[in-house]
Design an enzyme around this catalytic site. Structure first.
Site, mmCIF file in Angstrom:
data_model
loop_
_atom_site.group_PDB
_atom_site.id
_atom_site.type_symbol
_atom_site.label_atom_id
_atom_site.label_comp_id
_atom_site.label_asym_id
_atom_site.label_seq_id
_atom_site.Cartn_x
_atom_site.Cartn_y
_atom_site.Cartn_z
ATOM 1 N N LEU A 420 8.385 63.755 19.785
ATOM 2 C CA LEU A 420 7.339 64.771 19.767
ATOM 3 C C LEU A 420 8.025 66.130 19.815
ATOM 4 O O LEU A 420 9.076 66.283 20.442
ATOM 5 C CB LEU A 420 6.402 64.629 20.971
ATOM 6 C CG LEU A 420 5.512 63.382 21.043
ATOM 7 C CD1 LEU A 420 4.687 63.404 22.326
ATOM 8 C CD2 LEU A 420 4.595 63.285 19.833
ATOM 9 N N ASP A 421 7.427 67.131 19.156
ATOM 10 C CA ASP A 421 7.963 68.486 19.249
ATOM 11 C C ASP A 421 8.050 68.909 20.709
ATOM 12 O O ASP A 421 7.257 68.462 21.550
ATOM 13 C CB ASP A 421 7.059 69.479 18.505
ATOM 14 C CG ASP A 421 7.088 69.281 17.005
ATOM 15 O OD1 ASP A 421 8.015 68.614 16.514
ATOM 16 O OD2 ASP A 421 6.176 69.792 16.334
ATOM 17 N N ARG A 422 8.977 69.790 20.992
ATOM 18 C CA ARG A 422 9.139 70.294 22.357
ATOM 19 C C ARG A 422 7.824 70.837 22.906
ATOM 20 O O ARG A 422 7.480 70.626 24.072
ATOM 21 C CB ARG A 422 10.210 71.393 22.366
ATOM 22 C CG ARG A 422 10.457 72.025 23.736
ATOM 23 C CD ARG A 422 11.613 73.016 23.662
ATOM 24 N NE ARG A 422 11.911 73.590 24.965
ATOM 25 C CZ ARG A 422 12.997 74.310 25.237
ATOM 26 N NH1 ARG A 422 13.882 74.538 24.295
ATOM 27 N NH2 ARG A 422 13.206 74.800 26.443
#
Length: 573
Positions: A420-422
Site C-alpha cells: 500500500l502507498d505510504r
C-alpha cells in the site's frame, strides 16, 4: 489548502516596472521561515502564499500580453496551461519582496515585463541558436523538397507496386508448390498400392522430376523479381542517398547545436559556484539533460537571486490554466519541482543553504508495532496505519516489513505479498512462510484476491460509467507520479460507486480490477476518470492532514486449506 487573501492589485503598471516586487502585506522578520523551502515536497509558507496571491491577481487582470490559458492547446500544438513560480527574497537593505517566473516561454516570448528572464534566451534574434537553427530548418526544407519531387514520388510508387506484385506472386508460387507436393504425396501412396515395382520406380522418378522442376521454377521467378526490384531500387538510390546525406548532416548539426546550447546553461548557487547542464546530468540515470532542463521556473528564480545578491527566503510553484492531456494539473494548485529535469540543477543551486528536510526522509510515526487483525501459522492480516511505508526505503527504515521482522524474527524469505502507498491505510496480508508467499503471488496473478477501498473525494463527481479504464505509466520526469498514456500505458481498470455525500464531498467505494501504482488516485483525479482528486492527495490534488484512502476489504483463499477468507475494516475518517 487555503490561500492568504491580499488586496486587489490597484496599479498593474507597478508589476512591470521591476522584477523585484514588494509584498502586498507587511511581513515581520519573525514571521519568515527559518529554512528555505525543500522544492520537491512542501507546503507553501504564508509569506510565499502572499506573493502567489499577488501574482495570480496580476495574471487575472493584466492586458499587456495575451496567452489563452483556457484552451487545451494553441495553434502550435503546445500546452497552454503554464507553471508559474514565486521566490520571496530579501535584498541587502533587508527589504522583502518577491520574484516571479514562468516555465518555458509565455505568449511566445522568453522575456515579459515583471518576470525574471531565462537562463539563456534561445529566442534572441542575434543569438547563435537562431542562426544555427535556421541552417537546420534549411536542411529540413531540402529533405522535404526531395521527398515531394514528382519524379522521386513516381519512382517510389513504381517500386512499391513492383514489391507488392513480387510478394503476391511469390506467395502464390509457394502455395502452388505446397499443393503440388500434397498431390504428389497422394499419387505416391496410390502408386505404392496399384503399380508393379518396375512401373513404380519410373513413376517415382517422374514425381521427383516434377518436384525439382517446380523448385527451380520458383527459384527462377524469385531471381527475376529480385533483379526487377534491384533495378527499381537503383533508380531510387540517387534520391535516397541525397536524403540520407542530408539527414546525417542534420543529425550532426543538431548534436553540435544541442551541446552548444547546454554549454550556455550555467547555474549559480549562493557560493557563486557555477556548473553547466552537461556536468550536472553526467552522473544521472539518463546521463544527458532532458529537453527543457533549465527552463523551469525554480532555476530561473534562484539564478536571478544569486546574480543580484538577493537572499532566497521561500519558494512556491503553481499551475495556471488548462491541464495537459497526459499529466494531471489543476488550475491554481501547487506542485513540487520536477525530479527528472530539476533535481540535479536545484541540488547544486541550493548547496550551502539551510533547506527544510525532505519529508520522505522523516520517520512519520511515533507508534511502533503491528495492528494485527488476524494471524495464522502461514500469514498475517494487518491494519497498516497512514504514514507507514510497506517496505523500508533508502532513508526511512521503519516499515511494515521491518516491523514484521522484529515481531517474527524466525520468519525467513519473502513476506510482502503486496504493498500500500505510504499515505494509504488499511488491510494488508503478509506471508510468514515461503509456501504462503508463493500461493498468494499465484492468487494475485490469477486475480482471485479481491480488494475494496473507501475514499473521500474533494467534491462530488458527475455520474459516469461505473468502470474507469485509463492506461497508466510512470511520469519519468516527476516520479513517483503516474500519468495516463494511451500509447505506452498499461491497462488499468477501476470500478466505483458513491456511498455517501456529505459537506459537498463524496465518500466512494473503489474496486481495483488491476493493481497499477497510484491507480485509484489517478483514476479519481483525472478528467477522464472521476475528475476529482482524493482528499489529501498531495501528488494529484491538495495536501491536508492525510490522504483519505483506506483499504477496507480484502478477500482471498487460505493457502493452507483453500477456505475463502474475508476481512472488513472501516476507516477512521
Amino acid at each position: 489548502m487555503v490561500l492568504i487573501l491580499c488586496p486587489q492589485m490597484k496599479d498593474l503598471e507597478t508589476f512591470i516596472q521591476s522584477v523585484f516586487h514588494k509584498l502586498p502585506i507587511p511581513i515581520a522578520e519573525t514571521d519568515l521561515p527559518e529554512k528555505f523551502t525543500f522544492p520537491f515536497s512542501y507546503q507553501p509558507h504564508p509569506v510565499a502564499l502572499s506573493a502567489v496571491k499577488a501574482l495570480q491577481t496580476y495574471l487575472n487582470e493584466q492586458k499587456k500580453w495575451n496567452h489563452d490559458f483556457g484552451d487545451q492547446t494553441d495553434e502550435s500544438g503546445e500546452i497552454c496551461g503554464k507553471m508559474f513560480g514565486v521566490l520571496v527574497v530579501q535584498n541587502k537593505g533587508k527589504e522583502l519582496g518577491y520574484l516571479a517566473a514562468f516555465s518555458g516561454k509565455l505568449a511566445e516570448r522568453n522575456y515579459l515585463e515583471g518576470f525574471v528572464g531565462p537562463i539563456y534566451d534561445r529566442l534572441a534574434e542575434d543569438g547563435f541558436f537562431k542562426e544555427k537553427e535556421t541552417s537546420i530548418i534549411a536542411i529540413n526544407d531540402q529533405i522535404k523538397a526531395i521527398e515531394h519531387d514528382p519524379q522521386y514520388l513516381n519512382l517510389l510508387s513504381e517500386y512499391d507496386t513492383k514489391r507488392d506484385r513480387s510478394n503476391k506472386e511469390m506467395q502464390a508460387s509457394l502455395i502452388y508448390k505446397k499443393k503440388a507436393k500434397h498431390i504428389r504425396q497422394l499419387k505416391r501412396e496410390a502408386a505404392m498400392q496399384d503399380l508393379s515395382s518396375d512401373r513404380l520406380e519410373d513413376f517415382l522418378q517422374q514425381m521427383s522430376k516434377e518436384s525439382q522442376d517446380l523448385h527451380f521454377q520458383h527459384k527462377r521467378k524469385q531471381q527475376a523479381w529480385r533483379e526487377v526490384l534491384t533495378a527499381a531500387k537503383e533508380r531510387l538510390a540517387f534520391y535516397q542517398k541525397k536524403i540520407d546525406e542530408l539527414k546525417e548532416k542534420r543529425k550532426s548539426k543538431s548534436a553540435v547545436l544541442q551541446q552548444q546550447l547546454f554549454d550556455q546553461y550555467q547555474f549559480l548557487n549562493q557560493r557563486k559556484e557555477r556548473k553547466g547542464l552537461t556536468t550536472l546530468f553526467k552522473h544521472t540515470k539518463q546521463e544527458r539533460p532532458p529537453a527543457g532542463a533549465g527552463d523551469c521556473a525554480a532555476p530561473k528564480l534562484l539564478q536571478h537571486a544569486f546574480l543580484n545578491n538577493l537572499k532566497p527566503v521561500a519558494l512556491a510553484e503553481f499551475w495556471w490554466g488548462q491541464s495537459p492531456k497526459l499529466e494531471l494539473r489543476r488550475h491554481g494548485y501547487f506542485y513540487p519541482a520536477c525530479l527528472g529535469k530539476c533535481k540535479p540543477i536545484l541540488t547544486h543551486m541550493l548547496a550551502g543553504m539551510r533547506v527544510d528536510e525532505n519529508p520522505a526522509y522523516q520517520e512519520a510515526l511515533k507508534t511502533k508495532g503491528l495492528d494485527i487483525i488476524y494471524e495464522s501459522v502461514d500469514y498475517l492480516v494487518i491494519n497498516k496505519p497512514n504514514g507507514l511505508l510497506s517496505v523500508s526505503g533508502k532513508y526511512v527504515l521503519d516499515s511494515v516489513a521491518s516491523r514484521v521482522k522484529a515481531a517474527f524474527p524466525k520468519v525467513t524469505g519473502p513476506m510482502m505479498v503486496h504493498r500500500l502507498d505510504r499515505e494509504t491505510s488499511g488491510l494488508m496480508v503478509v506471508a510468514k512462510t515461503l509456501a504462503a508467499y508463493l500461493d498468494f503471488q499465484n492468487q494475485f496473478l490469477n486475480k482471485t484476491i479481491k480488494k475494496e477501498y473507501i475514499a473521500i473525494l474533494n467534491g462530488i463527481p458527475e455520474y459516469k460509467s461505473p468502470s474507469i479504464k485509463l492506461p497508466l505509466r510512470p511520469d519519468h520526469h516527476q516520479r513517483p507520479r503516474q500519468m495516463v498514456c494511451y500509447i505506452d500505458g498499461k491497462l488499468a481498470e477501476t470500478h466505483w460507486s458513491i456511498l455517501e455525500i456529505k459537506a459537498a464531498k463524496a465518500r466512494v467505494l473503489l474496486k481495483p480490477i488491476t493493481g497499477r501504482t497510484h491507480q485509484l488516485r489517478v483514476h479519481s483525479a483525472h478528467p477522464e476518470g472521476l475528475n476529482i482528486p482524493i482528499e489529501g492527495d498531495e501528488l494529484y490534488g491538495l495536501k491536508s492532514d492525510r490522504l483519505k484512502l483506506h483499504a477496507a476489504a480484502l478477500t482471498f483463499e487460505d493457502p493452507a486449506n483453500g477456505k475463502l477468507m474475508e476481512f472488513h475494516l472501516d476507516p477512521d475518517f
